[in-house]
Design a protein around this motif. Sequence first.
Motif, PDB file in Angstrom:
ATOM      1  N   GLN A 129       0.836  -1.205   0.000  1.00 59.48           N
ATOM      2  CA  GLN A 129       0.000   0.000   0.000  1.00 59.48           C
ATOM      3  C   GLN A 129       0.874   1.260   0.000  1.00 59.48           C
ATOM      4  O   GLN A 129       0.622   2.206  -0.746  1.00 59.48           O
ATOM      5  CB  GLN A 129      -0.920  -0.012   1.220  1.00 59.48           C
ATOM      6  N   MET A 130       1.937   1.272   0.817  1.00 54.28           N
ATOM      7  CA  MET A 130       2.837   2.425   0.842  1.00 54.28           C
ATOM      8  C   MET A 130       3.583   2.577  -0.482  1.00 54.28           C
ATOM      9  O   MET A 130       3.751   3.688  -0.984  1.00 54.28           O
ATOM     10  CB  MET A 130       3.832   2.307   2.002  1.00 54.28           C
ATOM     11  N   LEU A 131       4.034   1.465  -1.055  1.00 60.35           N
ATOM     12  CA  LEU A 131       4.761   1.529  -2.326  1.00 60.35           C
ATOM     13  C   LEU A 131       3.874   2.053  -3.452  1.00 60.35           C
ATOM     14  O   LEU A 131       4.358   2.709  -4.372  1.00 60.35           O
ATOM     15  CB  LEU A 131       5.311   0.148  -2.695  1.00 60.35           C
ATOM     16  N   ALA A 132       2.581   1.756  -3.381  1.00 59.76           N
ATOM     17  CA  ALA A 132       1.643   2.158  -4.435  1.00 59.76           C
ATOM     18  C   ALA A 132       1.104   3.571  -4.239  1.00 59.76           C
ATOM     19  O   ALA A 132       0.457   4.105  -5.141  1.00 59.76           O
ATOM     20  CB  ALA A 132       0.482   1.168  -4.489  1.00 59.76           C
ATOM     21  N   ASP A 133       1.382   4.176  -3.084  1.00 60.39           N
ATOM     22  CA  ASP A 133       0.736   5.435  -2.732  1.00 60.39           C
ATOM     23  C   ASP A 133       1.512   6.670  -3.193  1.00 60.39           C
ATOM     24  O   ASP A 133       1.849   7.543  -2.400  1.00 60.39           O
ATOM     25  CB  ASP A 133       0.501   5.492  -1.223  1.00 60.39           C
ATOM     26  N   ASP A 134       1.835   6.710  -4.463  1.00 65.40           N
ATOM     27  CA  ASP A 134       2.349   7.938  -5.068  1.00 65.40           C
ATOM     28  C   ASP A 134       2.186   7.821  -6.582  1.00 65.40           C
ATOM     29  O   ASP A 134       1.796   6.780  -7.100  1.00 65.40           O
ATOM     30  CB  ASP A 134       3.789   8.256  -4.648  1.00 65.40           C
ATOM     31  N   GLU A 135       2.466   8.905  -7.260  1.00 68.62           N
ATOM     32  CA  GLU A 135       2.212   8.989  -8.706  1.00 68.62           C
ATOM     33  C   GLU A 135       2.922   7.886  -9.491  1.00 68.62           C
ATOM     34  O   GLU A 135       2.346   7.284 -10.390  1.00 68.62           O
ATOM     35  CB  GLU A 135       2.657  10.366  -9.211  1.00 68.62           C
ATOM     36  N   ILE A 136       4.173   7.605  -9.156  1.00 65.34           N
ATOM     37  CA  ILE A 136       4.933   6.586  -9.875  1.00 65.34           C
ATOM     38  C   ILE A 136       4.533   5.192  -9.405  1.00 65.34           C
ATOM     39  O   ILE A 136       4.339   4.284 -10.210  1.00 65.34           O
ATOM     40  CB  ILE A 136       6.446   6.829  -9.716  1.00 65.34           C
ATOM     41  N   GLY A 137       4.402   5.014  -8.092  1.00 67.34           N
ATOM     42  CA  GLY A 137       4.043   3.713  -7.542  1.00 67.34           C
ATOM     43  C   GLY A 137       2.716   3.185  -8.058  1.00 67.34           C
ATOM     44  O   GLY A 137       2.553   1.980  -8.281  1.00 67.34           O
ATOM     45  N   ARG A 138       1.758   4.074  -8.255  1.00 73.16           N
ATOM     46  CA  ARG A 138       0.445   3.647  -8.764  1.00 73.16           C
ATOM     47  C   ARG A 138       0.539   2.988 -10.130  1.00 73.16           C
ATOM     48  O   ARG A 138      -0.303   2.177 -10.480  1.00 73.16           O
ATOM     49  CB  ARG A 138      -0.508   4.831  -8.834  1.00 73.16           C
ATOM     50  N   THR A 139       1.573   3.342 -10.900  1.00 76.56           N
ATOM     51  CA  THR A 139       1.703   2.790 -12.247  1.00 76.56           C
ATOM     52  C   THR A 139       2.374   1.428 -12.269  1.00 76.56           C
ATOM     53  O   THR A 139       2.317   0.746 -13.282  1.00 76.56           O
ATOM     54  CB  THR A 139       2.501   3.745 -13.162  1.00 76.56           C
ATOM     55  N   ARG A 140       2.997   1.016 -11.157  1.00 77.78           N
ATOM     56  CA  ARG A 140       3.737  -0.251 -11.203  1.00 77.78           C
ATOM     57  C   ARG A 140       3.392  -1.238 -10.100  1.00 77.78           C
ATOM     58  O   ARG A 140       3.786  -2.397 -10.181  1.00 77.78           O
ATOM     59  CB  ARG A 140       5.237   0.022 -11.234  1.00 77.78           C
ATOM     60  N   GLU A 141       2.707  -0.804  -9.060  1.00 79.71           N
ATOM     61  CA  GLU A 141       2.347  -1.714  -7.973  1.00 79.71           C
ATOM     62  C   GLU A 141       0.887  -2.124  -8.098  1.00 79.71           C
ATOM     63  O   GLU A 141       0.093  -1.452  -8.752  1.00 79.71           O
ATOM     64  CB  GLU A 141       2.607  -1.064  -6.613  1.00 79.71           C
ATOM     65  N   ARG A 142       0.548  -3.235  -7.426  1.00 76.98           N
ATOM     66  CA  ARG A 142      -0.824  -3.737  -7.432  1.00 76.98           C
ATOM     67  C   ARG A 142      -1.294  -3.915  -5.985  1.00 76.98           C
ATOM     68  O   ARG A 142      -1.111  -4.960  -5.387  1.00 76.98           O
ATOM     69  CB  ARG A 142      -0.904  -5.058  -8.198  1.00 76.98           C
ATOM     70  N   ASP A 143      -1.887  -2.862  -5.461  1.00 77.95           N
ATOM     71  CA  ASP A 143      -2.412  -2.859  -4.097  1.00 77.95           C
ATOM     72  C   ASP A 143      -3.796  -3.503  -4.139  1.00 77.95           C
ATOM     73  O   ASP A 143      -4.802  -2.816  -4.277  1.00 77.95           O
ATOM     74  CB  ASP A 143      -2.459  -1.431  -3.568  1.00 77.95           C
ATOM     75  N   GLU A 144      -3.827  -4.820  -4.051  1.00 77.76           N
ATOM     76  CA  GLU A 144      -5.063  -5.593  -4.186  1.00 77.76           C
ATOM     77  C   GLU A 144      -5.186  -6.582  -3.032  1.00 77.76           C
ATOM     78  O   GLU A 144      -4.205  -6.951  -2.417  1.00 77.76           O
ATOM     79  CB  GLU A 144      -5.049  -6.400  -5.494  1.00 77.76           C
ATOM     80  N   THR A 145      -6.416  -7.007  -2.795  1.00 76.71           N
ATOM     81  CA  THR A 145      -6.668  -8.064  -1.817  1.00 76.71           C
ATOM     82  C   THR A 145      -7.355  -9.211  -2.535  1.00 76.71           C
ATOM     83  O   THR A 145      -8.395  -8.996  -3.140  1.00 76.71           O
ATOM     84  CB  THR A 145      -7.575  -7.542  -0.678  1.00 76.71           C
ATOM     85  N   PRO A 146      -6.765 -10.405  -2.509  1.00 77.29           N
ATOM     86  CA  PRO A 146      -5.464 -10.731  -1.913  1.00 77.29           C
ATOM     87  C   PRO A 146      -4.325 -10.167  -2.757  1.00 77.29           C
ATOM     88  O   PRO A 146      -4.506  -9.867  -3.941  1.00 77.29           O
ATOM     89  CB  PRO A 146      -5.445 -12.254  -1.912  1.00 77.29           C
ATOM     90  N   LEU A 147      -3.162 -10.068  -2.136  1.00 73.70           N
ATOM     91  CA  LEU A 147      -1.987  -9.582  -2.854  1.00 73.70           C
ATOM     92  C   LEU A 147      -1.613 -10.554  -3.959  1.00 73.70           C
ATOM     93  O   LEU A 147      -1.735 -11.770  -3.786  1.00 73.70           O
ATOM     94  CB  LEU A 147      -0.790  -9.465  -1.911  1.00 73.70           C
ATOM     95  N   PRO A 148      -1.147 -10.046  -5.070  1.00 69.09           N
ATOM     96  CA  PRO A 148      -0.634 -10.934  -6.114  1.00 69.09           C
ATOM     97  C   PRO A 148       0.485 -11.828  -5.562  1.00 69.09           C
ATOM     98  O   PRO A 148       1.288 -11.398  -4.726  1.00 69.09           O
ATOM     99  CB  PRO A 148      -0.110  -9.978  -7.180  1.00 69.09           C
ATOM    100  N   GLU A 149       0.530 -13.031  -6.021  1.00 70.47           N
ATOM    101  CA  GLU A 149       1.509 -14.030  -5.575  1.00 70.47           C
ATOM    102  C   GLU A 149       2.949 -13.540  -5.753  1.00 70.47           C
ATOM    103  O   GLU A 149       3.842 -13.934  -4.998  1.00 70.47           O
ATOM    104  CB  GLU A 149       1.289 -15.336  -6.340  1.00 70.47           C
ATOM    105  N   SER A 150       3.190 -12.674  -6.720  1.00 73.46           N
ATOM    106  CA  SER A 150       4.559 -12.196  -6.975  1.00 73.46           C
ATOM    107  C   SER A 150       5.156 -11.506  -5.745  1.00 73.46           C
ATOM    108  O   SER A 150       6.357 -11.633  -5.491  1.00 73.46           O
ATOM    109  CB  SER A 150       4.565 -11.244  -8.175  1.00 73.46           C
ATOM    110  N   TYR A 151       4.340 -10.799  -4.986  1.00 75.93           N
ATOM    111  CA  TYR A 151       4.840 -10.148  -3.768  1.00 75.93           C
ATOM    112  C   TYR A 151       5.244 -11.185  -2.715  1.00 75.93           C
ATOM    113  O   TYR A 151       6.253 -11.026  -2.030  1.00 75.93           O
ATOM    114  CB  TYR A 151       3.796  -9.203  -3.172  1.00 75.93           C
ATOM    115  N   LEU A 152       4.469 -12.240  -2.605  1.00 70.28           N
ATOM    116  CA  LEU A 152       4.772 -13.289  -1.626  1.00 70.28           C
ATOM    117  C   LEU A 152       6.062 -14.019  -1.998  1.00 70.28           C
ATOM    118  O   LEU A 152       6.886 -14.320  -1.125  1.00 70.28           O
ATOM    119  CB  LEU A 152       3.605 -14.260  -1.517  1.00 70.28           C
TER     120      LEU A 152
END
Length: 150
Positions: free
Chosen positions: A17-40
């Motif tokens: 959520q913190m990584l996705a919470d800015d202009e650049i982060g929103r374009t590359r992170e996926r703040d979803e529930t459940p989290l994508p497996e790639s983060y795990l």
Amino acid sequence: MVSFRIATAEDLPIIVQMLADDEIGRTRERDETPLPESYLRAFASIEADPNNELIVACLGEKIVGVQQITFTPYITYQGGWRATIEGVRTAASDRGEGIGTKLIQWAIKRAKERGCHIIQLTTDKKREDALRFYERLGFKVTHEGLKMNL
């Protein structure tokens, strides 16, 4: 008072959520529930590697910041070690409170503990405030960095 600890898998939703919470982060992170497996998978690799540390900053139980530190041995500098800081973020609700400064100061101390001769980081050229922030903390623009998306 800000405290620091190694992140756990349970911290991942807040970290993303913190990584996705800015202009650049929103374009590359996926703040979803459940989290994508790639983060795990990435977390499991970081956790298993003694030369990687995913650090969270906390106010009490609340996570208010994150950074990853990677320790790398090099043949250059007579076989010296470097620390690389990546993914530094402060929770939006706690920006301007000095948490970012404390994160970086903690990383510098940790790099010294690990015997590193240099600590480095990159920031996107669009992040002009971040560049000024790092320069205020003693970092110098000494190299031109290049990246290639694969």
